[in-house]
Design an enzyme around this catalytic site. Sequence first.
Site, short mmCIF file in Angstrom:
data_model
loop_
_atom_site.label_atom_id
_atom_site.label_comp_id
_atom_site.label_asym_id
_atom_site.label_seq_id
_atom_site.Cartn_x
_atom_site.Cartn_y
_atom_site.Cartn_z
N ASN A 191 -68.46 97.61 -126.10
CA ASN A 191 -67.73 98.09 -127.26
C ASN A 191 -66.43 97.34 -127.52
OD1 ASN A 191 -66.45 99.14 -125.09
ND2 ASN A 191 -66.21 101.19 -125.88
N CYS A 192 -66.33 96.13 -126.99
CA CYS A 192 -65.16 95.29 -127.26
C CYS A 192 -65.55 94.26 -128.31
CB CYS A 192 -64.69 94.56 -126.00
SG CYS A 192 -63.86 95.62 -124.84
N LEU A 193 -64.66 94.09 -129.29
CA LEU A 193 -64.94 93.13 -130.36
C LEU A 193 -64.61 91.72 -129.92
CD1 LEU A 193 -63.46 95.19 -133.29
CD2 LEU A 193 -65.86 94.96 -132.64
#
Length: 102
Positions: free
Chosen positions: A100-102
């Site tokens: 869930n890290c961009l």
Amino acid sequence: MTEATTRNHLTKLPAWSKNRARQEAAKTEIQLTDAHLEVILLARQFYATYGFSPSMRPLIKFMAEYLEIGKARSIYLMQLFPPSPAKQVARLAGLPPPKNCL
């Protein structure tokens, strides 16, 4: 023999070593200290326990269990691993990028 990488993340976890982490850190002008390695090793422990790379909040919560409270803060991680601590830690720990890290 070179390790296969995906977006600069190792795809063969056993290929990780402290020397490999130092080489990767040098590419982004991070000079690894004991403080960096402490976080990196905890991220590897998190991965071994839960089977996925920690994003920022789970990493901080996990760190709070093992380190002094002053280190279990996002500002501490930002100082060590700018600009995206969870992604940098995962990369240097030889882990897949957090989902869930961009």
